[in-house]
Design a protein around this motif. Sequence first.
Motif, PDB file in Angstrom:
ATOM      1  N   THR A  21       0.803  -1.231   0.000  1.00 26.73           N
ATOM      2  CA  THR A  21       0.000   0.000   0.000  1.00 26.73           C
ATOM      3  C   THR A  21       0.835   1.281   0.000  1.00 26.73           C
ATOM      4  N   GLY A  22       2.086   1.193  -0.451  1.00 27.40           N
ATOM      5  CA  GLY A  22       2.938   2.373  -0.513  1.00 27.40           C
ATOM      6  C   GLY A  22       3.002   2.955  -1.905  1.00 27.40           C
ATOM      7  N   ASP A  23       3.851   3.947  -2.056  1.00 29.62           N
ATOM      8  CA  ASP A  23       4.002   4.639  -3.342  1.00 29.62           C
ATOM      9  C   ASP A  23       5.283   4.246  -4.073  1.00 29.62           C
ATOM     10  N   LEU A  24       6.137   3.451  -3.442  1.00 30.59           N
ATOM     11  CA  LEU A  24       7.428   3.096  -4.035  1.00 30.59           C
ATOM     12  C   LEU A  24       7.262   1.998  -5.069  1.00 30.59           C
ATOM     13  N   ASP A  25       7.658   2.294  -6.292  1.00 32.30           N
ATOM     14  CA  ASP A  25       7.613   1.314  -7.371  1.00 32.30           C
ATOM     15  C   ASP A  25       9.006   0.704  -7.474  1.00 32.30           C
ATOM     16  N   PHE A  26       9.245  -0.360  -6.720  1.00 30.21           N
ATOM     17  CA  PHE A  26      10.568  -0.974  -6.617  1.00 30.21           C
ATOM     18  C   PHE A  26      10.720  -2.094  -7.637  1.00 30.21           C
ATOM     19  N   GLU A  27      11.836  -2.046  -8.371  1.00 32.41           N
ATOM     20  CA  GLU A  27      12.155  -3.132  -9.294  1.00 32.41           C
ATOM     21  C   GLU A  27      13.546  -3.622  -8.951  1.00 32.41           C
ATOM     22  N   TYR A  28      13.660  -4.913  -8.702  1.00 29.80           N
ATOM     23  CA  TYR A  28      14.926  -5.528  -8.334  1.00 29.80           C
ATOM     24  C   TYR A  28      15.737  -5.840  -9.586  1.00 29.80           C
ATOM     25  N   ASP A  29      16.973  -5.339  -9.614  1.00 24.20           N
ATOM     26  CA  ASP A  29      17.901  -5.641 -10.694  1.00 24.20           C
ATOM     27  C   ASP A  29      19.147  -6.228 -10.054  1.00 24.20           C
ATOM     28  N   HIS A  30      19.322  -7.548 -10.200  1.00 17.99           N
ATOM     29  CA  HIS A  30      20.399  -8.244  -9.512  1.00 17.99           C
ATOM     30  C   HIS A  30      21.774  -7.678  -9.866  1.00 17.99           C
ATOM     31  N   ALA A  31      22.008  -7.343 -11.106  1.00 11.42           N
ATOM     32  CA  ALA A  31      23.317  -6.831 -11.519  1.00 11.42           C
ATOM     33  C   ALA A  31      23.675  -5.547 -10.770  1.00 11.42           C
ATOM     34  N   VAL A  32      22.709  -4.685 -10.592  1.00 12.74           N
ATOM     35  CA  VAL A  32      22.946  -3.428  -9.876  1.00 12.74           C
ATOM     36  C   VAL A  32      23.060  -3.685  -8.375  1.00 12.74           C
ATOM     37  N   TYR A  33      22.129  -4.451  -7.834  1.00  8.25           N
ATOM     38  CA  TYR A  33      22.104  -4.713  -6.392  1.00  8.25           C
ATOM     39  C   TYR A  33      23.367  -5.438  -5.935  1.00  8.25           C
ATOM     40  N   TRP A  34      23.733  -6.505  -6.641  1.00  6.35           N
ATOM     41  CA  TRP A  34      24.855  -7.342  -6.207  1.00  6.35           C
ATOM     42  C   TRP A  34      26.164  -6.565  -6.243  1.00  6.35           C
ATOM     43  N   LYS A  35      26.350  -5.764  -7.262  1.00  8.46           N
ATOM     44  CA  LYS A  35      27.569  -4.962  -7.377  1.00  8.46           C
ATOM     45  C   LYS A  35      27.663  -3.963  -6.214  1.00  8.46           C
ATOM     46  N   ALA A  36      26.555  -3.326  -5.896  1.00  5.59           N
ATOM     47  CA  ALA A  36      26.534  -2.366  -4.786  1.00  5.59           C
ATOM     48  C   ALA A  36      26.764  -3.064  -3.449  1.00  5.59           C
ATOM     49  N   LEU A  37      26.160  -4.245  -3.280  1.00  8.30           N
ATOM     50  CA  LEU A  37      26.343  -4.996  -2.036  1.00  8.30           C
ATOM     51  C   LEU A  37      27.796  -5.424  -1.860  1.00  8.30           C
ATOM     52  N   GLN A  38      28.414  -5.923  -2.909  1.00 12.84           N
ATOM     53  CA  GLN A  38      29.816  -6.322  -2.834  1.00 12.84           C
ATOM     54  C   GLN A  38      30.712  -5.131  -2.501  1.00 12.84           C
ATOM     55  N   GLY A  39      30.448  -3.991  -3.105  1.00  9.18           N
ATOM     56  CA  GLY A  39      31.236  -2.794  -2.809  1.00  9.18           C
ATOM     57  C   GLY A  39      31.112  -2.372  -1.355  1.00  9.18           C
ATOM     58  N   GLU A  40      29.895  -2.388  -0.831  1.00 14.77           N
ATOM     59  CA  GLU A  40      29.674  -2.012   0.577  1.00 14.77           C
ATOM     60  C   GLU A  40      30.349  -2.998   1.521  1.00 14.77           C
ATOM     61  N   CYS A  41      30.248  -4.283   1.221  1.00 14.59           N
ATOM     62  CA  CYS A  41      30.889  -5.306   2.065  1.00 14.59           C
ATOM     63  C   CYS A  41      32.404  -5.157   2.066  1.00 14.59           C
ATOM     64  N   GLU A  42      32.978  -4.909   0.913  1.00 15.96           N
ATOM     65  CA  GLU A  42      34.430  -4.730   0.817  1.00 15.96           C
ATOM     66  C   GLU A  42      34.882  -3.502   1.604  1.00 15.96           C
ATOM     67  N   LYS A  43      34.126  -2.405   1.509  1.00 17.18           N
ATOM     68  CA  LYS A  43      34.453  -1.185   2.250  1.00 17.18           C
ATOM     69  C   LYS A  43      34.423  -1.441   3.759  1.00 17.18           C
ATOM     70  N   ARG A  44      33.393  -2.137   4.226  1.00 13.53           N
ATOM     71  CA  ARG A  44      33.277  -2.427   5.659  1.00 13.53           C
ATOM     72  C   ARG A  44      34.354  -3.399   6.121  1.00 13.53           C
ATOM     73  N   ARG A  45      34.658  -4.401   5.295  1.00 13.24           N
ATOM     74  CA  ARG A  45      35.686  -5.381   5.645  1.00 13.24           C
ATOM     75  C   ARG A  45      37.043  -4.697   5.796  1.00 13.24           C
ATOM     76  N   LYS A  46      37.344  -3.761   4.891  1.00 13.27           N
ATOM     77  CA  LYS A  46      38.614  -3.034   4.944  1.00 13.27           C
ATOM     78  C   LYS A  46      38.692  -2.178   6.207  1.00 13.27           C
ATOM     79  N   ALA A  47      37.625  -1.451   6.510  1.00 13.37           N
ATOM     80  CA  ALA A  47      37.609  -0.600   7.708  1.00 13.37           C
ATOM     81  C   ALA A  47      37.715  -1.446   8.978  1.00 13.37           C
TER      82      ALA A  47
END
Length: 109
Positions: A21-47
């Motif tokens: 019942t919200g207004d957000l029209d969310f579409e999952y794109d694995h190529a975009v999501y996975w790349k962003a997730l890997q980048g965030e994980c690598e940044k946190r792992r390094k820190a």
Amino acid sequence: MKFNEDLRLWVPPEQLWNQATGDLDFEYDHAVYWKALQGECEKRRKAYRERWESGGKRIGEFEAYLRGGDAKSLGQKLEEAGKLEGVEANGKENVDVDLAAAEVGKLTV
């Protein structure tokens, strides 16, 4: 207890998925999501690793310190408690770190 309450009362409609019942029209794109997730994980792992190394590379280091914020490291706590006298010439610490950590970092629930 309330069941099936309107989620718009708790979540702004622009952040709520349209299937809930919200207004957000969310579409999952694995190529975009996975790349962003890997980048965030690598940044946190390094820190995380940098904080562990700057804290003395101690096994049993406090998670709160490693994750960031203003928590003190195990070495800082040991120094405050007077349990860490120094380091021998060969690089070994003069203290049984496990025993000292057990005294300093007692679990409270």
